[in-house]
Design an enzyme around this catalytic site. Structure first.
Site, PDB file in Angstrom:
ATOM      1  CG  ASP A  91      -4.434  34.915  55.816  1.00 59.58           C
ATOM      2  OD1 ASP A  91      -4.817  36.014  56.293  1.00 59.58           O
ATOM      3  OD2 ASP A  91      -3.820  34.066  56.481  1.00 59.58           O
ATOM      4  N   GLY A  92      -6.352  34.667  51.588  1.00 60.15           N
ATOM      5  CA  GLY A  92      -6.330  34.486  50.140  1.00 60.15           C
ATOM      6  C   GLY A  92      -6.743  35.750  49.399  1.00 60.15           C
ATOM      7  CG  ASN A 165       8.270  36.931  53.562  1.00 58.81           C
ATOM      8  OD1 ASN A 165       7.729  35.961  54.070  1.00 58.81           O
ATOM      9  ND2 ASN A 165       9.487  37.321  53.853  1.00 58.81           N
ATOM     10  CG  ASP A 166       2.913  34.100  54.926  1.00 53.84           C
ATOM     11  OD1 ASP A 166       4.039  33.773  54.546  1.00 53.84           O
ATOM     12  OD2 ASP A 166       2.003  33.289  55.127  1.00 53.84           O
TER      13      ASP A 166
END
Length: 166
Positions: A91-92, A165-166
């Site tokens: 994710d990063g 925005n996750d």
């Protein structure tokens, strides 16, 4: 990822919209998490796979791999040069790509190389089947909201931040 998996995922997520491309995709970029041996190895495999299919490949110029099957460019030029970018990491790594100006205009294919990934759902062993579907124009998009925040000081823009925005 099988066709049925994509279809099932799309049916569960009404916000997904099918994309039907009349032209095959010809340019792929790869941005990989630095320092991960599996990211370097998978990058080489994707470069070879793309070369076999006549696709142009762009990778980050500071990615520590040896290949003559890809053009090395900085991340901004990569984003501006490709139709899709494969993000290898977690994710990063995906969030860092989303911050690159112009990334909202490119299909981002996030591949999870390890830990828990909320945004990177694709496994490494699924990437080649998925890429086959993508270059044929058979895929769906899961849209995310991208915000741009401008910090103003003394009535002048001071810093700009992009937030996914996750």
């Amino acid at each position: 990822m099988t066709d049925n998996h994509v279809k099932d995922f799309a049916e569960k997520n009404e916000s997904l919209s099918p994309i039907h491309s009349s032209l095959p995709m010809k340019t792929i970029g790869i941005i990989a998490k630095k320092g991960r041996s599996e990211a370097r190895e998978l990058t080489k495999q994707i470069c070879s796979w793309c070369a076999e299919r006549g696709l142009s490949v762009y990778i980050e110029k500071d990615l520590n791999i040896i290949t003559n099957q890809a053009q090395r460019v900085d991340p901004l030029d990569l984003i501006l040069s490709v139709e899709a970018v494969v993000v290898l990491g977690g994710d990063g790594t995906l969030l860092s790509v989303a911050r690159i100006p112009g990334s909202e205009k490119v299909l981002i294919v996030p591949v999870n190389l390890g830990g828990l990934g909320f945004l990177t759902e694709i496994r490494a062993d699924e990437i080649f089947n998925l890429l086959e579907q993508i270059i044929a124009g058979r895929y769906t998009i899961d849209s995310r909201m991208l915000l741009e925040v401008v910090l103003i000081r003394n009535k002048k823009p001071h810093e700009t931040y992009r937030i996914l925005n996750d």
